[in-house]
Motif scaffolding. Structure first.
Motif, PDB file in Angstrom:
ATOM      1  N   LEU A   6       2.891   3.316   0.515  1.00  0.00           N
ATOM      2  CA  LEU A   6       1.600   3.889   0.142  1.00  0.00           C
ATOM      3  C   LEU A   6       1.852   4.941  -0.930  1.00  0.00           C
ATOM      4  N   GLY A   7       1.257   4.742  -2.082  1.00  0.00           N
ATOM      5  CA  GLY A   7       1.358   5.730  -3.145  1.00  0.00           C
ATOM      6  C   GLY A   7       0.150   6.637  -3.184  1.00  0.00           C
ATOM      7  N   ARG A   8      -0.865   6.257  -2.442  1.00  0.00           N
ATOM      8  CA  ARG A   8      -2.078   7.062  -2.294  1.00  0.00           C
ATOM      9  C   ARG A   8      -2.758   6.661  -0.991  1.00  0.00           C
ATOM     10  N   ASN A   9      -3.527   7.565  -0.464  1.00  0.00           N
ATOM     11  CA  ASN A   9      -4.190   7.323   0.816  1.00  0.00           C
ATOM     12  C   ASN A   9      -5.540   6.663   0.578  1.00  0.00           C
ATOM     13  N   VAL A  26       2.073   8.525   3.037  1.00  0.00           N
ATOM     14  CA  VAL A  26       1.929   8.458   1.591  1.00  0.00           C
ATOM     15  C   VAL A  26       3.159   9.055   0.902  1.00  0.00           C
ATOM     16  N   LYS A  27       3.668   8.328  -0.082  1.00  0.00           N
ATOM     17  CA  LYS A  27       4.783   8.798  -0.909  1.00  0.00           C
ATOM     18  C   LYS A  27       4.171   9.527  -2.108  1.00  0.00           C
ATOM     19  N   HIS A  28       4.172  10.848  -2.063  1.00  0.00           N
ATOM     20  CA  HIS A  28       3.557  11.638  -3.135  1.00  0.00           C
ATOM     21  C   HIS A  28       4.453  11.738  -4.362  1.00  0.00           C
ATOM     22  N   ASP A  29       5.739  11.616  -4.170  1.00  0.00           N
ATOM     23  CA  ASP A  29       6.695  11.659  -5.272  1.00  0.00           C
ATOM     24  C   ASP A  29       6.833  10.234  -5.824  1.00  0.00           C
ATOM     25  N   GLU A  32      10.137   8.523  -4.982  1.00  0.00           N
ATOM     26  CA  GLU A  32      10.242   8.012  -3.609  1.00  0.00           C
ATOM     27  C   GLU A  32       9.446   6.724  -3.439  1.00  0.00           C
ATOM     28  N   PHE A  33       8.278   6.655  -4.069  1.00  0.00           N
ATOM     29  CA  PHE A  33       7.442   5.457  -4.001  1.00  0.00           C
ATOM     30  C   PHE A  33       8.194   4.257  -4.584  1.00  0.00           C
ATOM     31  N   VAL A  34       8.742   4.409  -5.784  1.00  0.00           N
ATOM     32  CA  VAL A  34       9.466   3.328  -6.441  1.00  0.00           C
ATOM     33  C   VAL A  34      10.709   2.940  -5.645  1.00  0.00           C
ATOM     34  N   PHE A  78      -2.918   0.587  -3.373  1.00  0.00           N
ATOM     35  CA  PHE A  78      -2.041   1.582  -2.757  1.00  0.00           C
ATOM     36  C   PHE A  78      -0.980   2.143  -3.710  1.00  0.00           C
ATOM     37  N   LYS A  79      -1.003   1.702  -4.961  1.00  0.00           N
ATOM     38  CA  LYS A  79      -0.024   2.108  -5.970  1.00  0.00           C
ATOM     39  C   LYS A  79      -0.105   3.606  -6.246  1.00  0.00           C
ATOM     40  N   HIS A  80       1.051   4.213  -6.445  1.00  0.00           N
ATOM     41  CA  HIS A  80       1.098   5.631  -6.810  1.00  0.00           C
ATOM     42  C   HIS A  80       0.394   5.802  -8.153  1.00  0.00           C
ATOM     43  N   PRO A  81      -0.426   6.849  -8.321  1.00  0.00           N
ATOM     44  CA  PRO A  81      -1.175   7.010  -9.566  1.00  0.00           C
ATOM     45  C   PRO A  81      -0.311   7.209 -10.818  1.00  0.00           C
ATOM     46  N   ASN A  82       0.949   7.603 -10.679  1.00  0.00           N
ATOM     47  CA  ASN A  82       1.824   7.796 -11.837  1.00  0.00           C
ATOM     48  C   ASN A  82       2.782   6.634 -12.052  1.00  0.00           C
ATOM     49  N   VAL A  83       2.502   5.515 -11.406  1.00  0.00           N
ATOM     50  CA  VAL A  83       3.344   4.329 -11.518  1.00  0.00           C
ATOM     51  C   VAL A  83       2.447   3.161 -11.901  1.00  0.00           C
TER      52      VAL A  83
END
Length: 174
Positions: A6-9, A26-29, A32-34, A78-83
């Motif tokens: 989870l890159g975002r909730n 959620v992986k905020h970093d 860590e998400f990647v 669910f993708k992290h916003p910076n990825v």
């Protein structure tokens, strides 16, 4: 079926409201998400290889897993916003390949689901490239969380020979 990091909730359409403790997953970093995306695809392929190696001997009566079909896991809602979705797909491809290096003969073929972002990632992967956006921003760019460094590390471990052809059965749009 596999779920990714989870890159975002957020919840997928039709899932309703999530619980408050979901935020803990959620992986905020972005790094860590990647990393979790990479490890997820690596573990999925290792699991398939382990099944093939241990349970599909001649006479076992169990079918061998011949093909693993993969969409861009965690590359949408669910993708992290910076990825980007391309970067998620590239991390997936590197994870699958890392597993193939250790368990190659038992790994199923990989079929990539037709998707424009997957095609871009596959093309980058085939050339031994890292994600362009992070390279342009640099590893210390705001919001990158050092993800470019992580991609360089992953690539150096599994893409030592940039001219080798990945063992991927590309989908129709590839």
């Amino acid at each position: 079926y596999c779920v990714g990091a989870l890159g975002r909730n957020k919840r997928a359409e039709g899932e309703g409201v999530g619980s408050a403790d979901r935020e803990n997953w959620v992986k905020h970093d972005p790094k860590e998400f990647v990393q979790e995306i990479f490890e997820t695809s690596q573990n999925v392929m290792l699991l398939a290889a382990e099944y093939n190696a241990k349970h599909c001997a001649p006479g076992s009566g169990l079918p061998r897993l011949e093909v693993l079909r993969s969409p861009i896991v965690a590359g949408g809602t669910f993708k992290h916003p910076n990825v980007t979705a391309v970067e998620v797909a590239l991390a997936l491809l590197w994870g699958y390949d890392a597993a193939r290096l250790s368990r190659g003969q038992h790994c199923p073929e990989l079929e990539l689901m037709p998707d424009k972002d997957m095609k871009i990632a596959y093309d980058l992967y085939s050339k031994g490239c890292t994600p362009v956006k992070w390279k342009e921003r640099g590893p210390q760019a705001e919001g990158s969380g050092g993800v470019a460094d992580l991609f360089d590390l992953i690539q150096s471990k599994i893409c030592k020979d940039a001219t080798r052809t990945p063992r991927v059965a590309a989908g129709e749009s590839q």
